[in-house]
Design a protein around this motif. Structure first.
Motif, mmCIF file in Angstrom:
data_model
loop_
_atom_site.group_PDB
_atom_site.id
_atom_site.type_symbol
_atom_site.label_atom_id
_atom_site.label_comp_id
_atom_site.label_asym_id
_atom_site.label_seq_id
_atom_site.Cartn_x
_atom_site.Cartn_y
_atom_site.Cartn_z
ATOM 1 N N LEU A 136 0.826 -1.212 0.000
ATOM 2 C CA LEU A 136 0.000 0.000 0.000
ATOM 3 C C LEU A 136 0.858 1.259 0.000
ATOM 4 O O LEU A 136 0.554 2.230 -0.699
ATOM 5 N N GLY A 137 1.913 1.230 0.800
ATOM 6 C CA GLY A 137 2.796 2.394 0.855
ATOM 7 C C GLY A 137 3.454 2.683 -0.472
ATOM 8 O O GLY A 137 3.554 3.845 -0.901
ATOM 9 N N VAL A 138 3.886 1.636 -1.178
ATOM 10 C CA VAL A 138 4.526 1.825 -2.478
ATOM 11 C C VAL A 138 3.489 2.214 -3.531
ATOM 12 O O VAL A 138 3.744 3.054 -4.391
ATOM 13 N N ALA A 139 2.287 1.612 -3.468
ATOM 14 C CA ALA A 139 1.252 1.903 -4.464
ATOM 15 C C ALA A 139 0.815 3.359 -4.412
ATOM 16 O O ALA A 139 0.628 4.001 -5.451
ATOM 17 N N PHE A 140 0.651 3.888 -3.200
ATOM 18 C CA PHE A 140 0.219 5.276 -3.061
ATOM 19 C C PHE A 140 1.382 6.239 -2.842
ATOM 20 O O PHE A 140 1.181 7.438 -2.732
ATOM 21 N N TRP A 141 2.575 5.707 -2.757
ATOM 22 C CA TRP A 141 3.814 6.437 -2.562
ATOM 23 C C TRP A 141 3.753 7.378 -1.358
ATOM 24 O O TRP A 141 4.053 8.560 -1.416
ATOM 25 N N TYR A 142 3.344 6.767 -0.216
ATOM 26 C CA TYR A 142 3.386 7.458 1.064
ATOM 27 C C TYR A 142 4.693 7.075 1.743
ATOM 28 O O TYR A 142 4.863 5.950 2.194
ATOM 29 N N PHE A 143 5.595 8.032 1.820
ATOM 30 C CA PHE A 143 6.922 7.744 2.365
ATOM 31 C C PHE A 143 6.843 7.312 3.823
ATOM 32 O O PHE A 143 7.549 6.394 4.243
ATOM 33 N N TRP A 144 5.968 7.922 4.588
ATOM 34 C CA TRP A 144 5.840 7.578 6.003
ATOM 35 C C TRP A 144 5.317 6.152 6.174
ATOM 36 O O TRP A 144 5.730 5.444 7.079
ATOM 37 N N LEU A 145 4.420 5.718 5.293
ATOM 38 C CA LEU A 145 3.896 4.363 5.365
ATOM 39 C C LEU A 145 4.955 3.340 4.948
ATOM 40 O O LEU A 145 5.026 2.237 5.502
ATOM 41 N N ILE A 146 5.778 3.724 3.989
ATOM 42 C CA ILE A 146 6.880 2.840 3.581
ATOM 43 C C ILE A 146 7.858 2.644 4.739
ATOM 44 O O ILE A 146 8.338 1.529 4.979
ATOM 45 N N LEU A 147 8.147 3.700 5.467
ATOM 46 C CA LEU A 147 9.050 3.587 6.623
ATOM 47 C C LEU A 147 8.460 2.690 7.708
ATOM 48 O O LEU A 147 9.157 1.821 8.256
ATOM 49 N N ILE A 148 7.188 2.890 8.020
ATOM 50 C CA ILE A 148 6.542 2.056 9.033
ATOM 51 C C ILE A 148 6.514 0.604 8.592
ATOM 52 O O ILE A 148 6.798 -0.317 9.371
ATOM 53 N N ALA A 149 6.200 0.370 7.315
ATOM 54 C CA ALA A 149 6.144 -0.996 6.804
ATOM 55 C C ALA A 149 7.527 -1.641 6.791
ATOM 56 O O ALA A 149 7.657 -2.843 7.036
ATOM 57 N N THR A 150 8.566 -0.867 6.501
ATOM 58 C CA THR A 150 9.924 -1.409 6.525
ATOM 59 C C THR A 150 10.296 -1.882 7.919
ATOM 60 O O THR A 150 10.841 -2.983 8.097
ATOM 61 N N VAL A 151 9.981 -1.070 8.919
ATOM 62 C CA VAL A 151 10.257 -1.458 10.302
ATOM 63 C C VAL A 151 9.442 -2.702 10.672
ATOM 64 O O VAL A 151 9.954 -3.647 11.280
ATOM 65 N N ALA A 152 8.167 -2.712 10.275
ATOM 66 C CA ALA A 152 7.313 -3.867 10.569
ATOM 67 C C ALA A 152 7.824 -5.129 9.873
ATOM 68 O O ALA A 152 7.808 -6.218 10.453
ATOM 69 N N LEU A 153 8.277 -4.998 8.633
ATOM 70 C CA LEU A 153 8.837 -6.148 7.913
ATOM 71 C C LEU A 153 10.089 -6.673 8.595
ATOM 72 O O LEU A 153 10.269 -7.891 8.731
ATOM 73 N N LEU A 154 10.964 -5.781 9.012
ATOM 74 C CA LEU A 154 12.187 -6.218 9.692
ATOM 75 C C LEU A 154 11.872 -6.926 10.999
ATOM 76 O O LEU A 154 12.485 -7.954 11.329
ATOM 77 N N ILE A 155 10.917 -6.411 11.748
ATOM 78 C CA ILE A 155 10.530 -7.058 13.003
ATOM 79 C C ILE A 155 9.901 -8.419 12.730
ATOM 80 O O ILE A 155 10.207 -9.409 13.405
ATOM 81 N N ALA A 156 9.029 -8.507 11.722
ATOM 82 C CA ALA A 156 8.360 -9.767 11.413
ATOM 83 C C ALA A 156 9.336 -10.823 10.908
ATOM 84 O O ALA A 156 9.264 -11.990 11.303
ATOM 85 N N VAL A 157 10.270 -10.416 10.059
ATOM 86 C CA VAL A 157 11.270 -11.365 9.565
ATOM 87 C C VAL A 157 12.174 -11.830 10.704
ATOM 88 O O VAL A 157 12.485 -13.016 10.835
#
Length: 134
Positions: free
Chosen positions: A97-118
């Motif tokens: 969603l962050g990449v599709a709508f190009w919301y930089f703040w959402l991309i940052l939150i998702a990156t942190v969430a992905l790192l934690i989940a992995v």
């Protein structure tokens, strides 16, 4: 692995033949290119399987004289109950969603969430109450 290599290589031959026939009949470059690239990708996968099959022992699936019982035994460890795959899927969806709508703040939150989940999925059985005792 020889069976898998044969399947992918046959699909690759089909894709290349279909690309040739499609290109001659339709004179349309996009579909021809897509079929040729699909054939190339399946050649990569089939080649990898063929390469690996030469270096490992024959599995029951690869032998014509194998019995069903030859494939019995432990296949590996599968987690009986884990919430990390759901967390990983949610984080990946958030990243999409962050990449599709190009919301930089959402991309940052998702990156942190992905790192934690992995990290959670990777280290689930090395820390905490599920840690393996040596």
């Amino acid at each position: 692995m020889k069976v898998e290599a044969l399947i992918f290589n046959l699909i690759a031959v089909f894709c290349f033949v279909a690309a040739l026939v499609y290109g001659v009949w339709s004179q349309e470059p996009i579909g021809t290119t897509a079929l040729a690239l699909s054939g190339g990708l399946t050649v990569l996968i089939g080649g990898f399987f063929w390469f690996v099959s030469r270096r490992i022992d024959a599995r029951p699936e690869d032998r014509k004289d194998a019995e069903i019982a030859d494939g019995a035994g432990e296949l590996g460890f599968f987690s009986p109950a884990s919430y990390w795959p759901i967390t990983l899927a949610a984080a990946a969806g958030l990243m999409g969603l962050g990449v599709a709508f190009w919301y930089f703040w959402l991309i940052l939150i998702a990156t942190v969430a992905l790192l934690i989940a992995v990290g959670g999925l990777l280290f689930e059985y090395y820390v905490g109450q599920n840690a393996q005792q040596s």
